[in-house]
Write a protein that holds these residues in place. Structure first.
Motif, mmCIF file in Angstrom:
data_model
loop_
_atom_site.group_PDB
_atom_site.id
_atom_site.type_symbol
_atom_site.label_atom_id
_atom_site.label_comp_id
_atom_site.label_asym_id
_atom_site.label_seq_id
_atom_site.Cartn_x
_atom_site.Cartn_y
_atom_site.Cartn_z
ATOM 1 N N LYS A 64 2.656 0.016 -7.875
ATOM 2 C CA LYS A 64 1.218 0.505 -7.426
ATOM 3 C C LYS A 64 0.469 -0.650 -6.772
ATOM 4 O O LYS A 64 -0.111 -0.516 -5.780
ATOM 5 C CB LYS A 64 0.632 1.144 -8.509
ATOM 6 C CG LYS A 64 0.972 2.528 -8.941
ATOM 7 C CD LYS A 64 -0.002 3.381 -9.915
ATOM 8 C CE LYS A 64 0.202 4.738 -10.158
ATOM 9 N NZ LYS A 64 -0.828 5.278 -10.907
ATOM 10 N N LYS A 65 0.561 -1.528 -7.507
ATOM 11 C CA LYS A 65 -0.138 -2.779 -7.073
ATOM 12 C C LYS A 65 0.638 -3.629 -5.918
ATOM 13 O O LYS A 65 -0.084 -4.362 -5.010
ATOM 14 C CB LYS A 65 -0.505 -4.089 -8.062
ATOM 15 C CG LYS A 65 -1.285 -3.378 -9.402
ATOM 16 C CD LYS A 65 -1.364 -4.353 -10.434
ATOM 17 C CE LYS A 65 -2.350 -3.944 -11.496
ATOM 18 N NZ LYS A 65 -2.625 -4.826 -12.574
ATOM 19 N N LEU A 66 1.917 -3.534 -5.870
ATOM 20 C CA LEU A 66 2.755 -4.102 -4.798
ATOM 21 C C LEU A 66 2.986 -3.540 -3.459
ATOM 22 O O LEU A 66 3.229 -4.130 -2.469
ATOM 23 C CB LEU A 66 4.031 -4.590 -5.708
ATOM 24 C CG LEU A 66 4.049 -5.418 -6.861
ATOM 25 C CD1 LEU A 66 5.532 -5.777 -7.407
ATOM 26 C CD2 LEU A 66 3.492 -6.968 -6.296
ATOM 27 N N LEU A 67 2.960 -2.532 -3.746
ATOM 28 C CA LEU A 67 3.330 -1.467 -2.281
ATOM 29 C C LEU A 67 2.022 -1.615 -1.370
ATOM 30 O O LEU A 67 0.788 -1.231 -2.015
ATOM 31 C CB LEU A 67 3.911 0.016 -2.878
ATOM 32 C CG LEU A 67 5.014 -0.117 -3.391
ATOM 33 C CD1 LEU A 67 5.660 1.238 -3.764
ATOM 34 C CD2 LEU A 67 6.367 -0.762 -2.406
ATOM 35 N N THR A 68 2.369 -1.506 -0.002
ATOM 36 C CA THR A 68 1.241 -1.650 0.763
ATOM 37 C C THR A 68 1.417 -0.727 2.051
ATOM 38 O O THR A 68 2.523 -0.017 2.132
ATOM 39 C CB THR A 68 1.274 -3.144 1.327
ATOM 40 O OG1 THR A 68 2.495 -3.761 2.090
ATOM 41 C CG2 THR A 68 0.786 -4.174 0.368
ATOM 42 N N ASN A 69 0.428 -0.460 2.597
ATOM 43 C CA ASN A 69 0.400 0.701 3.870
ATOM 44 C C ASN A 69 0.695 2.032 2.911
ATOM 45 O O ASN A 69 1.165 2.710 3.603
ATOM 46 C CB ASN A 69 1.567 0.320 4.774
ATOM 47 C CG ASN A 69 1.555 1.155 6.111
ATOM 48 O OD1 ASN A 69 0.272 1.378 6.610
ATOM 49 N ND2 ASN A 69 2.414 1.601 6.732
ATOM 50 N N THR A 70 -0.221 2.013 1.824
ATOM 51 C CA THR A 70 -0.218 3.249 1.196
ATOM 52 C C THR A 70 -1.303 3.233 0.298
ATOM 53 O O THR A 70 -2.069 2.444 0.307
ATOM 54 C CB THR A 70 1.158 3.553 0.541
ATOM 55 O OG1 THR A 70 1.148 5.035 -0.039
ATOM 56 C CG2 THR A 70 1.516 2.426 -0.551
ATOM 57 N N THR A 71 -1.556 4.070 -0.695
ATOM 58 C CA THR A 71 -2.552 4.172 -1.448
ATOM 59 C C THR A 71 -1.867 4.409 -2.986
ATOM 60 O O THR A 71 -0.576 4.943 -3.237
ATOM 61 C CB THR A 71 -3.571 5.210 -1.472
ATOM 62 O OG1 THR A 71 -2.924 6.604 -1.602
ATOM 63 C CG2 THR A 71 -3.996 5.388 -0.039
ATOM 64 N N GLN A 72 -2.512 3.795 -4.147
ATOM 65 C CA GLN A 72 -1.912 3.696 -5.324
ATOM 66 C C GLN A 72 -1.727 5.336 -5.673
ATOM 67 O O GLN A 72 -0.956 5.407 -6.501
ATOM 68 C CB GLN A 72 -2.824 2.994 -6.459
ATOM 69 C CG GLN A 72 -2.863 1.656 -6.257
ATOM 70 C CD GLN A 72 -3.884 0.859 -7.234
ATOM 71 O OE1 GLN A 72 -3.740 1.294 -8.416
ATOM 72 N NE2 GLN A 72 -3.719 -0.574 -7.195
ATOM 73 N N ALA A 73 -2.800 6.246 -5.434
ATOM 74 C CA ALA A 73 -2.706 7.355 -5.715
ATOM 75 C C ALA A 73 -1.488 8.147 -5.284
ATOM 76 O O ALA A 73 -0.813 8.960 -5.662
ATOM 77 C CB ALA A 73 -4.104 8.293 -5.251
ATOM 78 N N GLN A 74 -1.180 7.926 -3.831
ATOM 79 C CA GLN A 74 0.137 8.359 -3.241
ATOM 80 C C GLN A 74 1.294 7.750 -3.971
ATOM 81 O O GLN A 74 2.533 8.587 -4.262
ATOM 82 C CB GLN A 74 0.186 7.975 -1.731
ATOM 83 C CG GLN A 74 -0.800 8.777 -0.850
ATOM 84 C CD GLN A 74 -0.760 8.412 0.473
ATOM 85 O OE1 GLN A 74 -0.681 6.862 0.747
ATOM 86 N NE2 GLN A 74 -0.907 9.073 1.471
ATOM 87 N N VAL A 75 1.173 6.454 -4.242
ATOM 88 C CA VAL A 75 2.414 6.079 -5.217
ATOM 89 C C VAL A 75 2.585 6.608 -6.364
ATOM 90 O O VAL A 75 3.785 6.880 -6.764
ATOM 91 C CB VAL A 75 2.232 4.597 -5.081
ATOM 92 C CG1 VAL A 75 3.139 3.835 -6.136
ATOM 93 C CG2 VAL A 75 2.140 3.660 -3.864
ATOM 94 N N GLY A 76 1.359 6.773 -7.131
ATOM 95 C CA GLY A 76 1.477 7.478 -8.439
ATOM 96 C C GLY A 76 2.142 8.997 -8.211
ATOM 97 O O GLY A 76 2.924 9.050 -9.387
ATOM 98 N N LYS A 77 1.814 9.607 -7.414
ATOM 99 C CA LYS A 77 2.509 10.952 -7.148
ATOM 100 C C LYS A 77 3.784 10.814 -7.035
ATOM 101 O O LYS A 77 4.726 11.699 -7.774
ATOM 102 C CB LYS A 77 1.858 11.832 -5.928
ATOM 103 C CG LYS A 77 0.191 12.060 -6.512
ATOM 104 C CD LYS A 77 -0.217 12.937 -5.170
ATOM 105 C CE LYS A 77 -1.622 13.328 -5.321
ATOM 106 N NZ LYS A 77 -2.250 13.979 -4.179
ATOM 107 N N LEU A 78 4.422 9.799 -6.541
ATOM 108 C CA LEU A 78 5.554 9.827 -5.910
ATOM 109 C C LEU A 78 6.547 9.245 -7.176
ATOM 110 O O LEU A 78 7.706 9.824 -7.510
ATOM 111 C CB LEU A 78 6.011 8.970 -4.789
ATOM 112 C CG LEU A 78 5.655 9.638 -3.333
ATOM 113 C CD1 LEU A 78 5.775 8.571 -2.313
ATOM 114 C CD2 LEU A 78 6.450 10.702 -2.964
ATOM 115 N N LEU A 79 5.840 8.448 -7.813
ATOM 116 C CA LEU A 79 6.563 7.624 -9.082
ATOM 117 C C LEU A 79 6.739 9.164 -10.139
ATOM 118 O O LEU A 79 7.905 9.066 -10.837
ATOM 119 C CB LEU A 79 5.854 6.718 -9.742
ATOM 120 C CG LEU A 79 5.881 5.373 -8.856
ATOM 121 C CD1 LEU A 79 4.885 4.438 -9.510
ATOM 122 C CD2 LEU A 79 7.271 4.749 -8.534
#
Length: 324
Positions: A64-79
């Motif tokens: 969540k902290k490392l991925l860019t060009n996205t949001t932590q909320a979007q990453v959280g949903k995919l995870l």
């Protein structure tokens, strides 16, 4: 001889049952949990070439902290959709190609640069039936520590008979003392790891940088520039008897996010815009060509194919099977 009486038969049966129960109970209670894993290698054939995936270990990434060009909320949903939590166990994979005339290693794992959960490539190489001194050439996708750290063991060349190859642009960038001196504190470790791993080979005359469009480095294996993640990041194409495998290196890191959303980048990218463009191009070509790919950070053994799915892609790992 007279037959046992009814009560005697019942007594014998009860005694036998008790002894059996005690035996099973004692054995079950005495068995400790083993808590070790099988050696980390997986082998397959690609035409006439033997391909051995080698497991260096895993490292937990706070994606969540490392991925860019996205949001932590979007990453959280995919995870969450892939049953992943905050820390994502991330494999570090390397690949050994036996062409029949050459033994070629693609990347070397982290060695001692990343702590105790990585650095298992050497032991798994030995477990797979090969020795480090048998390796003829080592092709490095890029000079991040988790790809070059295994070049050195206890201060010595881990692959004493091999020539090391990597992109000239990466060599110019990561092996530069000037770049190390002016690097930010967060980046200094990247430069130090690359220089500690590569400089002994440079000094021994065993480093040969790759420049421009490379023809076959050895018969059936060629480098293809895929810059962006680092200045000289390369992928490697392996072909034999009409079968094809493309070794992606770090074109992608987090399968549960970056296959669904290829535009998502990572803070390790030196040039994230170019890295994203290279990833999208590689995905499209692999889906169209239906050939095998291998990712350094896909779940071990990291081998499979991808297919287009909606606006993104889906990962289809190889089936575990006997070598044939």
């Amino acid at each position: 001889m007279t037959q046992p009486t009814h009560w005697l038969r019942r007594g014998i049966a009860a005694l036998a049952s008790s002894v059996l129960m005690l035996s099973f109970t004692a054995v079950h209670a005495a068995a400790p949990q083993i808590k070790t894993q099988a050696p980390g290698f997986y082998r397959m054939m690609l035409g006439d070439f033997e391909v051995t995936a080698l497991f260096d270990g895993t490292i937990d990434l706070e994606v969540k902290k490392l991925l860019t060009n996205t949001t932590q909320a979007q990453v959280g949903k995919l995870l969450d959709r892939s049953f992943k939590k905050e820390l994502v166990p991330t494999s570090v994979n390397s690949y050994l190609i036996n062409t029949g005339s050459k033994l070629v290693l693609i990347d070397t794992g982290a060695g001692s640069l990343f702590g105790p959960t990585l650095g298992n490539l050497r032991n798994n190489l030995l477990a797979s039936g090969y020795k480090p001194e048998q390796v003829d050439d080592v092709f490095i996708t890029h000079m991040h520590g988790d790809h070059v750290g295994g070049l050195i063991v206890d201060g010595k060349l881990a692959f004493p008979n091999a020539t090391i190859h990597a992109g000239q642009e990466d060599a110019d960038f990561w092996l530069s003392k000037a770049n190390l001196e002016k690097a930010t504190p967060e980046m200094k470790g990247f430069f130090q790891g690359a220089q500690a791993s590569l400089n002994p080979y440079v000094e021994a005359g065993k480093f040969k940088p790759l420049t421009g469009a490379a023809a076959d480095l050895v018969p059936g294996i060629k480098a293809v520039a895929a810059h962006g993640h680092t200045p000289g990041h390369n992928t490697y194409v392996v072909e034999s008897k009409g079968q094809k495998l493309v070794l992606w290196g770090d074109l992608m890191h987090v399968a549960s996010v970056q296959f669904v959303q290829p535009q998502v980048t990572i803070s390790f990218d030196v040039d994230s815009k170019t890295a994203a463009a290279e990833r999208k191009k590689a995905y499209a070509d692999a889906a169209k060509g239906r050939y095998l790919v291998a990712g350094a950070h896909l779940p071990f053994p990291g081998l499979g194919r991808i297919r287009a799915e909606g606006s993104g892609y889906a990962w289809v790992p190889v089936d575990y099977q006997q070598v044939r």
